[in-house]
Design a protein around this motif. Structure first.
Motif, PDB file in Angstrom:
ATOM      1  N   GLY A 271       0.811  -1.211   0.000  1.00  0.00           N
ATOM      2  CA  GLY A 271       0.000   0.000   0.000  1.00  0.00           C
ATOM      3  C   GLY A 271       0.841   1.254   0.000  1.00  0.00           C
ATOM      4  N   VAL A 272       1.932   1.242   0.767  1.00  0.00           N
ATOM      5  CA  VAL A 272       2.831   2.399   0.798  1.00  0.00           C
ATOM      6  C   VAL A 272       3.449   2.625  -0.576  1.00  0.00           C
ATOM      7  N   LEU A 273       3.895   1.557  -1.215  1.00  0.00           N
ATOM      8  CA  LEU A 273       4.504   1.696  -2.540  1.00  0.00           C
ATOM      9  C   LEU A 273       3.491   2.187  -3.566  1.00  0.00           C
ATOM     10  N   ALA A 274       2.259   1.665  -3.495  1.00  0.00           N
ATOM     11  CA  ALA A 274       1.233   2.080  -4.454  1.00  0.00           C
ATOM     12  C   ALA A 274       0.880   3.550  -4.278  1.00  0.00           C
ATOM     13  N   ARG A 275       0.791   4.007  -3.035  1.00  0.00           N
ATOM     14  CA  ARG A 275       0.461   5.413  -2.798  1.00  0.00           C
ATOM     15  C   ARG A 275       1.599   6.338  -3.209  1.00  0.00           C
ATOM     16  N   ALA A 276       2.825   5.824  -3.147  1.00  0.00           N
ATOM     17  CA  ALA A 276       3.971   6.632  -3.559  1.00  0.00           C
ATOM     18  C   ALA A 276       4.019   6.795  -5.076  1.00  0.00           C
ATOM     19  N   ARG A 277       3.366   5.891  -5.805  1.00  0.00           N
ATOM     20  CA  ARG A 277       3.313   5.950  -7.263  1.00  0.00           C
ATOM     21  C   ARG A 277       1.874   5.764  -7.704  1.00  0.00           C
ATOM     22  N   PRO A 278       1.038   6.779  -7.494  1.00  0.00           N
ATOM     23  CA  PRO A 278      -0.401   6.636  -7.713  1.00  0.00           C
ATOM     24  C   PRO A 278      -0.832   6.650  -9.171  1.00  0.00           C
ATOM     25  N   ASP A 279       0.121   6.795 -10.105  1.00  0.00           N
ATOM     26  CA  ASP A 279      -0.276   6.867 -11.511  1.00  0.00           C
ATOM     27  C   ASP A 279      -0.733   5.527 -12.054  1.00  0.00           C
ATOM     28  N   GLY A 280      -0.516   4.455 -11.321  1.00  0.00           N
ATOM     29  CA  GLY A 280      -0.957   3.139 -11.763  1.00  0.00           C
ATOM     30  C   GLY A 280      -0.054   2.484 -12.775  1.00  0.00           C
ATOM     31  N   GLY A 281       1.044   3.138 -13.138  1.00  0.00           N
ATOM     32  CA  GLY A 281       1.923   2.575 -14.155  1.00  0.00           C
ATOM     33  C   GLY A 281       2.857   1.504 -13.639  1.00  0.00           C
ATOM     34  N   THR A 282       2.972   1.381 -12.326  1.00  0.00           N
ATOM     35  CA  THR A 282       3.890   0.418 -11.742  1.00  0.00           C
ATOM     36  C   THR A 282       3.121  -0.596 -10.897  1.00  0.00           C
ATOM     37  N   PRO A 283       2.893  -1.802 -11.409  1.00  0.00           N
ATOM     38  CA  PRO A 283       2.170  -2.794 -10.613  1.00  0.00           C
ATOM     39  C   PRO A 283       2.933  -3.131  -9.337  1.00  0.00           C
ATOM     40  N   VAL A 284       2.207  -3.381  -8.256  1.00  0.00           N
ATOM     41  CA  VAL A 284       2.818  -3.813  -7.004  1.00  0.00           C
ATOM     42  C   VAL A 284       2.309  -5.219  -6.703  1.00  0.00           C
ATOM     43  N   LEU A 285       3.234  -6.175  -6.670  1.00  0.00           N
ATOM     44  CA  LEU A 285       2.926  -7.580  -6.427  1.00  0.00           C
ATOM     45  C   LEU A 285       3.726  -8.028  -5.211  1.00  0.00           C
ATOM     46  N   ALA A 286       3.654  -9.312  -4.875  1.00  0.00           N
ATOM     47  CA  ALA A 286       4.411  -9.820  -3.730  1.00  0.00           C
ATOM     48  C   ALA A 286       4.815 -11.260  -3.969  1.00  0.00           C
ATOM     49  N   ALA A 287       5.923 -11.659  -3.332  1.00  0.00           N
ATOM     50  CA  ALA A 287       6.411 -13.037  -3.406  1.00  0.00           C
ATOM     51  C   ALA A 287       7.109 -13.370  -2.098  1.00  0.00           C
ATOM     52  N   VAL A 288       6.987 -14.628  -1.677  1.00  0.00           N
ATOM     53  CA  VAL A 288       7.596 -15.083  -0.431  1.00  0.00           C
ATOM     54  C   VAL A 288       8.204 -16.462  -0.637  1.00  0.00           C
ATOM     55  N   VAL A 289       9.094 -16.821   0.276  1.00  0.00           N
ATOM     56  CA  VAL A 289       9.663 -18.163   0.230  1.00  0.00           C
ATOM     57  C   VAL A 289       8.589 -19.197   0.539  1.00  0.00           C
ATOM     58  N   ALA A 290       7.805 -18.965   1.594  1.00  0.00           N
ATOM     59  CA  ALA A 290       6.831 -19.965   2.010  1.00  0.00           C
ATOM     60  C   ALA A 290       5.626 -19.309   2.660  1.00  0.00           C
ATOM     61  N   ALA A 291       4.510 -20.029   2.651  1.00  0.00           N
ATOM     62  CA  ALA A 291       3.284 -19.577   3.309  1.00  0.00           C
ATOM     63  C   ALA A 291       2.680 -20.764   4.048  1.00  0.00           C
ATOM     64  N   THR A 292       2.109 -20.478   5.209  1.00  0.00           N
ATOM     65  CA  THR A 292       1.518 -21.558   5.998  1.00  0.00           C
ATOM     66  C   THR A 292       0.346 -22.154   5.245  1.00  0.00           C
TER      67      THR A 292
END
Length: 258
Positions: free
Chosen positions: A202-223
């Motif tokens: 959310g912080v990254l998206a608000r810092a670049r509100p033009d929508g041109g930069t998708p914000v996704l996520a990745a992790v090593v593992a999830a429960t």
């Protein structure tokens, strides 16, 4: 370090798998295989605004002690295999968004965590994962675009809403130039409730509100959580298994990490 010096170290301090403990590589082939199953990670109660998230495997069985050994017990050499697993999770996004540069944004550790561990373990994972991606032709780089701006209390026992409130105002965006077509992928070691990834994205998206930069996520593992079967042709979420194209298993959980 290699050659005679490495052999001497192995004699004095024999290497064992960080997952199952058998002598040999820092992560044996069997345990590494458990982190070669990228899939969508979805908490039991998905926080509003959580970015599409891919996990390399389930935070269960020998994967859990491997992550704990890397994070809490000083086994920094596990950054290599765990970083490779993270790269596989990031690669799912790269496949869905081909031809775009990928910036891996590590979730910053708290000051207390840095003091206790003496290192920024998530940044180590981001550096290793970016190197793995570049080796296979993906334009990738780690990017320290987030900073800690507050203090949080231990999230153990907190509800999802309480965790989100606990994290409010914790992250701040660093001023940095981001390529206009870049994909920002927030990375962490483990996801459970999704509160941390949601706050960071959310912080990254608000810092670049033009929508041109998708914000996704990745992790090593999830429960892990039970898989909800769906009808033919139905795919939950946006993420697919990069290797086979099969429907991703859902992963999440309320313990151990956000």
């Amino acid at each position: 370090m290699g050659g005679p010096v490495a052999s001497l170290v192995d004699l004095v301090l024999p290497r064992t798998c960080g997952g199952c403990g058998v002598p040999g590589p820092v992560l044996c082939r069997r345990c590494a295989g458990l982190l070669a199953r990228p899939r969508e990670a979805t908490p039991r109660r998905v926080p509003w605004g959580m970015p599409p998230t891919v996990a390399a495997g389930a935070y269960a069985g020998p994967v859990r002690p491997a992550v704990v050994a890397f994070k809490e017990r000083g086994r920094a050499e596990l950054a290599g295999p765990l970083g490779a697993a993270l790269a596989l999770a990031v690669a799912v996004h790269a496949v869905l968004l081909p031809g775009r540069p990928v910036l891996l944004v590590p979730v910053p550790s708290s000051r207390a965590g840095l003091r206790a561990r003496g290192r920024d373990h998530v940044r180590e994972l981001a550096v290793a994962a970016a190197a793995e991606l570049r080796a296979v032709g993906v334009e990738a780089a780690p990017a320290r675009l987030l900073a800690r701006s507050g203090r949080v209390r231990d999230s153990a026992g907190l509800s999802v809403a309480q965790r989100r409130a606990n994290l409010a105002g914790t992250f701040a965006a660093r001023t940095a130039a981001v390529p206009p077509r870049a994909v920002l992928v927030v990375v962490d070691d483990v996801v459970t409730s999704g509160a941390t990834l949601t706050a960071a994205a959310g912080v990254l998206a608000r810092a670049r509100p033009d929508g041109g930069t998708p914000v996704l996520a990745a992790v090593v593992a999830a429960t892990p959580r039970p898989v909800h079967r769906v009808g033919a042709g139905t795919l939950p979420g946006r993420c697919r298994d990069a290797a086979s194209g099969a429907r991703p298993d859902r992963l999440s959980g309320p313990r151990d990490s956000d």
